[in-house]
Design an enzyme around this catalytic site. Structure first.
Site, PDB file in Angstrom:
ATOM      1  N   GLU A 119       6.534 -73.348  31.559  1.00 24.77           N
ATOM      2  CA  GLU A 119       5.864 -74.158  32.587  1.00 24.77           C
ATOM      3  C   GLU A 119       5.772 -73.430  33.924  1.00 24.77           C
ATOM      4  O   GLU A 119       4.997 -73.815  34.783  1.00 24.77           O
ATOM      5  CB  GLU A 119       6.552 -75.522  32.740  1.00 24.77           C
ATOM      6  CG  GLU A 119       8.016 -75.470  33.129  1.00 24.77           C
ATOM      7  CD  GLU A 119       8.223 -75.474  34.627  1.00 24.77           C
ATOM      8  OE1 GLU A 119       7.337 -75.953  35.350  1.00 24.77           O
ATOM      9  OE2 GLU A 119       9.280 -75.006  35.056  1.00 24.77           O
ATOM     10  N   GLN A 139      19.578 -80.546  41.534  1.00 24.49           N
ATOM     11  CA  GLN A 139      19.402 -80.036  40.179  1.00 24.49           C
ATOM     12  C   GLN A 139      19.991 -78.637  40.039  1.00 24.49           C
ATOM     13  O   GLN A 139      20.543 -78.280  38.999  1.00 24.49           O
ATOM     14  CB  GLN A 139      17.922 -80.000  39.801  1.00 24.49           C
ATOM     15  CG  GLN A 139      17.345 -81.324  39.376  1.00 24.49           C
ATOM     16  CD  GLN A 139      15.901 -81.190  38.909  1.00 24.49           C
ATOM     17  OE1 GLN A 139      15.374 -80.086  38.779  1.00 24.49           O
ATOM     18  NE2 GLN A 139      15.255 -82.311  38.673  1.00 24.49           N
ATOM     19  N   HIS A 183      12.321 -88.163  31.572  1.00 30.05           N
ATOM     20  CA  HIS A 183      12.725 -87.355  32.729  1.00 30.05           C
ATOM     21  C   HIS A 183      14.185 -86.935  32.618  1.00 30.05           C
ATOM     22  O   HIS A 183      14.535 -85.777  32.903  1.00 30.05           O
ATOM     23  CB  HIS A 183      12.487 -88.125  34.022  1.00 30.05           C
ATOM     24  CG  HIS A 183      11.055 -88.496  34.236  1.00 30.05           C
ATOM     25  ND1 HIS A 183      10.051 -87.557  34.308  1.00 30.05           N
ATOM     26  CD2 HIS A 183      10.439 -89.702  34.377  1.00 30.05           C
ATOM     27  CE1 HIS A 183       8.887 -88.161  34.484  1.00 30.05           C
ATOM     28  NE2 HIS A 183       9.093 -89.460  34.526  1.00 30.05           N
ATOM     29  N   ALA A 184      15.046 -87.830  32.196  1.00 31.38           N
ATOM     30  CA  ALA A 184      16.450 -87.470  31.997  1.00 31.38           C
ATOM     31  C   ALA A 184      16.597 -86.405  30.924  1.00 31.38           C
ATOM     32  O   ALA A 184      17.479 -85.538  31.000  1.00 31.38           O
ATOM     33  CB  ALA A 184      17.260 -88.708  31.635  1.00 31.38           C
ATOM     34  N   ALA A 185      15.720 -86.438  29.917  1.00 32.70           N
ATOM     35  CA  ALA A 185      15.784 -85.471  28.821  1.00 32.70           C
ATOM     36  C   ALA A 185      15.696 -84.039  29.330  1.00 32.70           C
ATOM     37  O   ALA A 185      16.328 -83.126  28.783  1.00 32.70           O
ATOM     38  CB  ALA A 185      14.673 -85.749  27.815  1.00 32.70           C
ATOM     39  N   ASP A 186      14.912 -83.811  30.371  1.00 32.93           N
ATOM     40  CA  ASP A 186      14.818 -82.474  30.974  1.00 32.93           C
ATOM     41  C   ASP A 186      16.078 -82.105  31.747  1.00 32.93           C
ATOM     42  O   ASP A 186      16.540 -80.968  31.706  1.00 32.93           O
ATOM     43  CB  ASP A 186      13.641 -82.407  31.952  1.00 32.93           C
ATOM     44  CG  ASP A 186      12.296 -82.522  31.277  1.00 32.93           C
ATOM     45  OD1 ASP A 186      12.245 -82.443  30.038  1.00 32.93           O
ATOM     46  OD2 ASP A 186      11.298 -82.703  31.994  1.00 32.93           O
ATOM     47  N   GLN A 187      16.611 -83.088  32.463  1.00 32.86           N
ATOM     48  CA  GLN A 187      17.607 -82.791  33.491  1.00 32.86           C
ATOM     49  C   GLN A 187      19.043 -82.700  32.988  1.00 32.86           C
ATOM     50  O   GLN A 187      19.907 -82.161  33.679  1.00 32.86           O
ATOM     51  CB  GLN A 187      17.494 -83.826  34.612  1.00 32.86           C
ATOM     52  CG  GLN A 187      16.143 -83.767  35.311  1.00 32.86           C
ATOM     53  CD  GLN A 187      15.966 -84.852  36.344  1.00 32.86           C
ATOM     54  OE1 GLN A 187      16.700 -84.917  37.329  1.00 32.86           O
ATOM     55  NE2 GLN A 187      15.009 -85.744  36.130  1.00 32.86           N
ATOM     56  N   HIS A 208       8.706 -78.677  30.765  1.00 32.05           N
ATOM     57  CA  HIS A 208       9.910 -78.399  31.562  1.00 32.05           C
ATOM     58  C   HIS A 208      11.125 -78.282  30.643  1.00 32.05           C
ATOM     59  O   HIS A 208      11.945 -77.364  30.782  1.00 32.05           O
ATOM     60  CB  HIS A 208      10.159 -79.518  32.573  1.00 32.05           C
ATOM     61  CG  HIS A 208       9.304 -79.464  33.780  1.00 32.05           C
ATOM     62  ND1 HIS A 208       8.060 -80.039  33.821  1.00 32.05           N
ATOM     63  CD2 HIS A 208       9.507 -78.924  35.009  1.00 32.05           C
ATOM     64  CE1 HIS A 208       7.531 -79.842  35.021  1.00 32.05           C
ATOM     65  NE2 HIS A 208       8.381 -79.168  35.754  1.00 32.05           N
TER      66      HIS A 208
END
Length: 345
Positions: A10, A100, A285-289, A311
């Protein structure tokens, strides 16, 4: 020295933030080139500078090429160290995007870390602060991450000026996150705030969100009306949390000039409804972070998500460059199962 092409996958700021975090945690120097190559305004923006400087402070790193709009840096970390730090973004750059990068490093420090971070608390294209506080931190708490965020002042685009205090305790060994099913839904929590705007704006956002979530039980609604002493400029956000037996799912919207409060709230409500109905155990979104924390855990983790973004794919690839971990992404019915197996070269 680890060589990372910032145009991989990305090609955005998350690759930069995660690269320097991993360099600090592993003690491995990294050379990043083509930073944010796939963005309309490539190179380091103020919030990216702040993130790299913050991580560098926690490991005494030497950094070359660290200047505005730079597309290449060399990051040479030293030993991790806790203590008290002040990290000013200097603009409305996102505080949560700085977190992050810096929070995984702070968790791995050998002593307590206290960070004062100034910038934008609730800005577009980044997680609102209450999403970080009420969705991500509780999820990571189950892994043994001990951190809390106190809000001193909210700040929005374009002025920034928000301030938070983040406290992180050492967590040298993290437990896995194994989420095979969300379990029974307990209900929905709503966190809505506005600053230097009429109170009805937050109420309209919350009510529109709850209309979209009408079949589900509401656990509580928390409204905040902030004046000039607690926020810089006008702004606001709504964060929705679906609390289930085994996990929590989040959705959010940040107030935008020219968009009605009802539209924002309804969009967030529809998003959370999709997450709940799908049977996912982490929202998209949590899956990325959470990936960096899964890679640092002592055993295998897994979760189910509606979709796994570019991402997430890029972050999983990057984690495998630095750490002995392997990610597996496979279709599981209508969902995607993501597995992280630490200790695999």
């Amino acid at each position: 020295m680890q060589e990372i092409d910032g145009a991989h996958g990305e090609g955005g700021g998350q690759l930069l933030r995660t690269s320097v975090a991993l360099a600090a945690i592993t003690g491995r120097p990294v050379h990043l080139r083509n930073i944010r190559a796939r963005r309309a305004n490539p190179g380091l923006a103020p919030q990216h500078l702040a993130a790299v400087k913050a991580v560098a402070s926690l490991c005494g790193a030497e950094v070359d090429g660290l200047e505005l709009y730079s597309r290449e840096i060399w990051f040479r970390p030293g030993p991790l160290r806790g203590g008290q730090f002040d990290f000013p973004v200097g603009t409305a750059g996102s505080i949560t995007l700085v977190l992050q990068a810096v929070l995984p490093v702070a968790v791995m420090c050998p002593e307590r870390t206290s960070m004062h971070i100034a910038g934008g608390t609730d800005v577009r294209a980044s997680p609102p602060l209450d999403y970080f506080r009420h969705v991500l931190l509780p999820l990571m708490s189950g892994m043994g991450v001990r951190a809390k965020i106190d809000v001193l002042r909210r700040g929005y685009y374009p002025r920034g000026g928000g301030e938070v205090i983040v406290e992180a305790e050492p967590s040298s060994s993290l437990q896995p996150l194994v989420l095979d099913t969300p379990g029974t839904l307990a209900g929905i929590q709503v966190f809505a705030h506005v600053a230097n705007l009429p109170n009805h704006v937050s109420q309209r956002m919350a009510n529109s969100a709850l209309t979209e979530l009408a079949p589900f039980y509401t656990l509580g609604v928390e409204f905040e009306l902030l004046g000039r002493n607690r926020a810089i400029g006008p702004g606001g956000a709504v964060v929705l949390v679906g609390q289930t037996e085994h996990t929590r799912l989040g959705a959010s919207a940040v107030a935008q000039r020219g968009m009605r409060a009802e539209e924002l709230g309804a969009a967030a409500g529809r998003f959370l409804r999709q997450e709940i109905v799908s049977g996912a155990t982490l929202d998209v979104h949590a899956a990325d972070q959470v990936l960096i924390y899964l890679a640092l855990a002592d055993r295998a983790s897994r979760f189910l998500t509606r979709s796994f973004s570019s991402h997430g794919i890029t972050t999983a690839w990057l984690l495998e460059q630095f750490l002995p971990v392997r990610f597996q992404v496979r279709q599981a019915g209508q969902l995607i199962c993501v597995t992280a197996e630490p200790g695999l070269d």
